[in-house]
Design a protein around this motif. Structure first.
Motif, PDB file in Angstrom:
ATOM      1  N   LEU A 133      10.824  49.611  -2.138  1.00 31.95           N
ATOM      2  CA  LEU A 133       9.756  48.604  -2.229  1.00 31.95           C
ATOM      3  C   LEU A 133       9.367  48.105  -0.837  1.00 31.95           C
ATOM      4  CD1 LEU A 133       7.932  46.684  -3.868  1.00 31.95           C
ATOM      5  CD2 LEU A 133       9.867  45.099  -4.005  1.00 31.95           C
ATOM      6  N   GLU A 134      10.390  47.851  -0.016  1.00 26.83           N
ATOM      7  CA  GLU A 134      10.079  47.353   1.336  1.00 26.83           C
ATOM      8  C   GLU A 134       9.301  48.400   2.136  1.00 26.83           C
ATOM      9  OE1 GLU A 134      10.259  44.377   2.561  1.00 26.83           O
ATOM     10  OE2 GLU A 134      11.253  43.509   0.827  1.00 26.83           O
ATOM     11  N   SER A 135       9.610  49.669   1.886  1.00 24.23           N
ATOM     12  CA  SER A 135       8.869  50.708   2.629  1.00 24.23           C
ATOM     13  C   SER A 135       7.416  50.763   2.141  1.00 24.23           C
ATOM     14  CB  SER A 135       9.567  52.061   2.521  1.00 24.23           C
ATOM     15  OG  SER A 135       9.497  52.539   1.198  1.00 24.23           O
ATOM     16  N   ARG A 154      12.629  38.089  -7.311  1.00 25.20           N
ATOM     17  CA  ARG A 154      13.909  38.130  -6.589  1.00 25.20           C
ATOM     18  C   ARG A 154      13.898  39.218  -5.518  1.00 25.20           C
ATOM     19  NH1 ARG A 154      19.581  36.824  -8.335  1.00 25.20           N
ATOM     20  NH2 ARG A 154      20.638  37.352  -6.432  1.00 25.20           N
ATOM     21  N   GLN A 155      13.392  40.371  -5.876  1.00 26.64           N
ATOM     22  CA  GLN A 155      13.370  41.478  -4.912  1.00 26.64           C
ATOM     23  C   GLN A 155      12.485  41.135  -3.724  1.00 26.64           C
ATOM     24  OE1 GLN A 155      16.005  43.334  -5.749  1.00 26.64           O
ATOM     25  NE2 GLN A 155      14.924  45.267  -5.570  1.00 26.64           N
ATOM     26  N   LEU A 156      11.326  40.572  -4.015  1.00 26.84           N
ATOM     27  CA  LEU A 156      10.387  40.290  -2.925  1.00 26.84           C
ATOM     28  C   LEU A 156      10.879  39.154  -2.034  1.00 26.84           C
ATOM     29  CD1 LEU A 156       7.018  40.636  -4.880  1.00 26.84           C
ATOM     30  CD2 LEU A 156       7.642  41.928  -2.824  1.00 26.84           C
ATOM     31  N   MET A 157      11.505  38.153  -2.651  1.00 24.63           N
ATOM     32  CA  MET A 157      11.865  36.962  -1.879  1.00 24.63           C
ATOM     33  C   MET A 157      13.290  37.008  -1.332  1.00 24.63           C
ATOM     34  SD  MET A 157       9.053  35.471  -1.806  1.00 24.63           S
ATOM     35  CE  MET A 157       9.667  34.190  -0.718  1.00 24.63           C
ATOM     36  N   GLY A 158      14.155  37.816  -1.971  1.00 21.89           N
ATOM     37  CA  GLY A 158      15.538  37.893  -1.499  1.00 21.89           C
ATOM     38  C   GLY A 158      16.432  36.825  -2.091  1.00 21.89           C
ATOM     39  N   ARG A 167       5.671  29.349 -11.120  1.00 26.08           N
ATOM     40  CA  ARG A 167       4.506  30.173 -11.486  1.00 26.08           C
ATOM     41  C   ARG A 167       3.219  29.534 -10.967  1.00 26.08           C
ATOM     42  NH1 ARG A 167       3.367  30.232 -17.793  1.00 26.08           N
ATOM     43  NH2 ARG A 167       1.587  31.362 -16.943  1.00 26.08           N
ATOM     44  N   GLY A 168       2.332  30.385 -10.500  1.00 22.95           N
ATOM     45  CA  GLY A 168       1.063  29.886  -9.963  1.00 22.95           C
ATOM     46  C   GLY A 168       1.163  29.378  -8.539  1.00 22.95           C
ATOM     47  N   HIS A 169       2.386  29.454  -7.949  1.00 22.79           N
ATOM     48  CA  HIS A 169       2.576  28.995  -6.574  1.00 22.79           C
ATOM     49  C   HIS A 169       2.807  30.180  -5.638  1.00 22.79           C
ATOM     50  CE1 HIS A 169       3.843  25.164  -8.629  1.00 22.79           C
ATOM     51  NE2 HIS A 169       2.875  24.783  -7.827  1.00 22.79           N
ATOM     52  N   TRP A 170       2.399  29.966  -4.407  1.00 23.95           N
ATOM     53  CA  TRP A 170       2.649  30.956  -3.357  1.00 23.95           C
ATOM     54  C   TRP A 170       3.949  30.619  -2.644  1.00 23.95           C
ATOM     55  CZ3 TRP A 170      -0.381  35.178  -2.700  1.00 23.95           C
ATOM     56  CH2 TRP A 170      -1.685  35.141  -3.213  1.00 23.95           C
ATOM     57  N   LEU A 171       4.778  31.631  -2.440  1.00 21.82           N
ATOM     58  CA  LEU A 171       5.956  31.492  -1.587  1.00 21.82           C
ATOM     59  C   LEU A 171       5.722  32.392  -0.373  1.00 21.82           C
ATOM     60  CD1 LEU A 171       8.796  31.762  -4.293  1.00 21.82           C
ATOM     61  CD2 LEU A 171       7.652  29.698  -3.433  1.00 21.82           C
ATOM     62  N   GLU A 172       6.434  32.104   0.693  1.00 29.12           N
ATOM     63  CA  GLU A 172       6.242  32.920   1.896  1.00 29.12           C
ATOM     64  C   GLU A 172       7.546  33.572   2.314  1.00 29.12           C
ATOM     65  OE1 GLU A 172       4.066  31.050   5.038  1.00 29.12           O
ATOM     66  OE2 GLU A 172       4.596  32.629   6.467  1.00 29.12           O
ATOM     67  N   ARG A 173       7.490  34.855   2.594  1.00 31.62           N
ATOM     68  CA  ARG A 173       8.667  35.582   3.060  1.00 31.62           C
ATOM     69  C   ARG A 173       8.845  35.396   4.559  1.00 31.62           C
ATOM     70  NH1 ARG A 173       9.490  41.243   0.733  1.00 31.62           N
ATOM     71  NH2 ARG A 173       8.971  41.901   2.841  1.00 31.62           N
ATOM     72  N   GLU A 174      10.021  35.793   5.036  1.00 35.68           N
ATOM     73  CA  GLU A 174      10.271  35.660   6.477  1.00 35.68           C
ATOM     74  C   GLU A 174       9.291  36.479   7.310  1.00 35.68           C
ATOM     75  OE1 GLU A 174      14.355  36.393   7.401  1.00 35.68           O
ATOM     76  OE2 GLU A 174      14.963  34.557   6.366  1.00 35.68           O
ATOM     77  N   ASP A 175       8.808  37.602   6.745  1.00 31.82           N
ATOM     78  CA  ASP A 175       7.859  38.429   7.502  1.00 31.82           C
ATOM     79  C   ASP A 175       6.432  37.911   7.387  1.00 31.82           C
ATOM     80  OD1 ASP A 175       7.127  39.114   4.921  1.00 31.82           O
ATOM     81  OD2 ASP A 175       7.522  41.253   5.118  1.00 31.82           O
ATOM     82  N   GLY A 176       6.251  36.781   6.723  1.00 34.90           N
ATOM     83  CA  GLY A 176       4.927  36.168   6.633  1.00 34.90           C
ATOM     84  C   GLY A 176       4.139  36.575   5.400  1.00 34.90           C
ATOM     85  N   LEU A 177       4.650  37.567   4.654  1.00 39.31           N
ATOM     86  CA  LEU A 177       3.914  37.990   3.450  1.00 39.31           C
ATOM     87  C   LEU A 177       3.986  36.879   2.394  1.00 39.31           C
ATOM     88  CD1 LEU A 177       2.407  40.358   1.989  1.00 39.31           C
ATOM     89  CD2 LEU A 177       4.632  40.950   0.992  1.00 39.31           C
ATOM     90  N   ARG A 178       2.833  36.508   1.886  1.00 32.98           N
ATOM     91  CA  ARG A 178       2.784  35.497   0.823  1.00 32.98           C
ATOM     92  C   ARG A 178       2.918  36.175  -0.535  1.00 32.98           C
ATOM     93  NH1 ARG A 178       1.854  29.893   2.226  1.00 32.98           N
ATOM     94  NH2 ARG A 178       1.352  29.961   4.432  1.00 32.98           N
ATOM     95  N   VAL A 179       3.662  35.518  -1.404  1.00 29.69           N
ATOM     96  CA  VAL A 179       3.942  36.099  -2.720  1.00 29.69           C
ATOM     97  C   VAL A 179       3.586  35.078  -3.793  1.00 29.69           C
ATOM     98  CG1 VAL A 179       5.744  37.049  -4.211  1.00 29.69           C
ATOM     99  CG2 VAL A 179       5.839  37.473  -1.738  1.00 29.69           C
ATOM    100  N   LEU A 180       2.665  35.459  -4.652  1.00 30.32           N
ATOM    101  CA  LEU A 180       2.279  34.601  -5.777  1.00 30.32           C
ATOM    102  C   LEU A 180       3.217  34.906  -6.949  1.00 30.32           C
ATOM    103  CD1 LEU A 180       0.211  32.630  -7.106  1.00 30.32           C
ATOM    104  CD2 LEU A 180      -1.127  34.649  -7.741  1.00 30.32           C
ATOM    105  N   ILE A 181       3.795  33.852  -7.492  1.00 32.50           N
ATOM    106  CA  ILE A 181       4.779  34.032  -8.569  1.00 32.50           C
ATOM    107  C   ILE A 181       4.097  33.845  -9.928  1.00 32.50           C
ATOM    108  CG2 ILE A 181       6.956  33.159  -9.546  1.00 32.50           C
ATOM    109  CD1 ILE A 181       7.250  34.275  -6.667  1.00 32.50           C
TER     110      ILE A 181
END
Ligand code: URA
Length: 218
Positions: A133-135, A154-158, A167-181
């Motif tokens: 997935l990360e690749s 879980r996979q995306l955020m670690g 749900r409906g919120h954006w979280l941000e990963r360490e690499d800056g990628l935003r993830v909508l849950i």
């Protein structure tokens, strides 16, 4: 305070870069087709790799292929995929402009009679699959991702994300990628008949949080 912009800047269109990433993704898909890094690959029909263009602005991540995906070799083609297609059509998001993939690339199931019933992947199985997935993220370079359900989140955020609370919120990963849950479409299919319409409405409202990004596609 203004809400943070959930969208990364689009990568500059550089065709040489894009061609390299496409090539890298093809090699990765080929390597993943023989993956036996966890036991799931021994039982599934085939590896189901992600689909969609390099530089797709949005990556949608599910849990794992289901029965139909395992047979056909494509993500989101079974009942959950049909519900996702309905939502994408209602939102006006062209499926072919998005990158659709799964946190786990093989179908995990148990036999009940003659039926193959979905089984949630164990954390160690998901962890073994994480590098694929990360690749995909590294080479597709989406501007944002949508986590469909708790395994994807879980996979995306670690870490374990409480999907109903986030749900409906954006979280941000360490690499800056935003993830909508949001929820996985299968969760909607499991709702009682009387709750399904409202569940679907709320799910669309979650997905709409990414509409700004998709607006650029139309
Ligand atoms: N569920 C998923 O998470 N992914 C698919 O591809 C199909 C069903």
């Amino acid at each position: 305070m203004a809400a943070p912009n959930p969208i990364r800047k689009p990568s500059p269109a550089n065709t040489a870069d894009t061609a390299q990433d496409l090539h890298a993704l093809e090699s990765l898909r080929e390597s993943a087709s023989g993956c036996r890094e966890c036991p799931l690959g021994f039982h599934a029909t085939q590896t189901v790799w992600g689909e969609g263009p390099v530089r797709a602005p949005l990556m949608l991540v599910g849990e794992q292929p289901g029965d139909q995906e395992d047979r056909q070799g494509h993500p989101f083609v079974g009942p959950a995929g049909q519900l996702l297609d309905r939502a994408l059509a209602e939102l006006g998001w062209p499926r072919e402009a998005l990158y659709l993939t799964n946190a786990v690339k093989h179908f995990k199931f148990e036999m009940r009679g003659k039926r193959r019933m979905h089984k949630t992947p164990a954390q160690r199985e998901a962890a073994a699959c994480l590098h694929w997935l990360e690749s995909e993220i590294e080479h597709v370079r989406p501007q944002a991702a949508i986590a469909l359900g708790s395994t994807a989140a879980r996979q995306l955020m670690g870490y374990a994300v409480p999907v109903m609370a986030q749900r409906g919120h954006w979280l941000e990963r360490e690499d800056g990628l935003r993830v909508l849950i949001t929820l996985h479409p299968s969760a909607l299919l499991r709702l009682r008949d009387e709750d399904r319409a409202e569940g679907y409405r709320l799910w669309l409202a979650d997905l709409k949080q990414a509409a700004k990004l998709i607006g650029r596609l139309r």
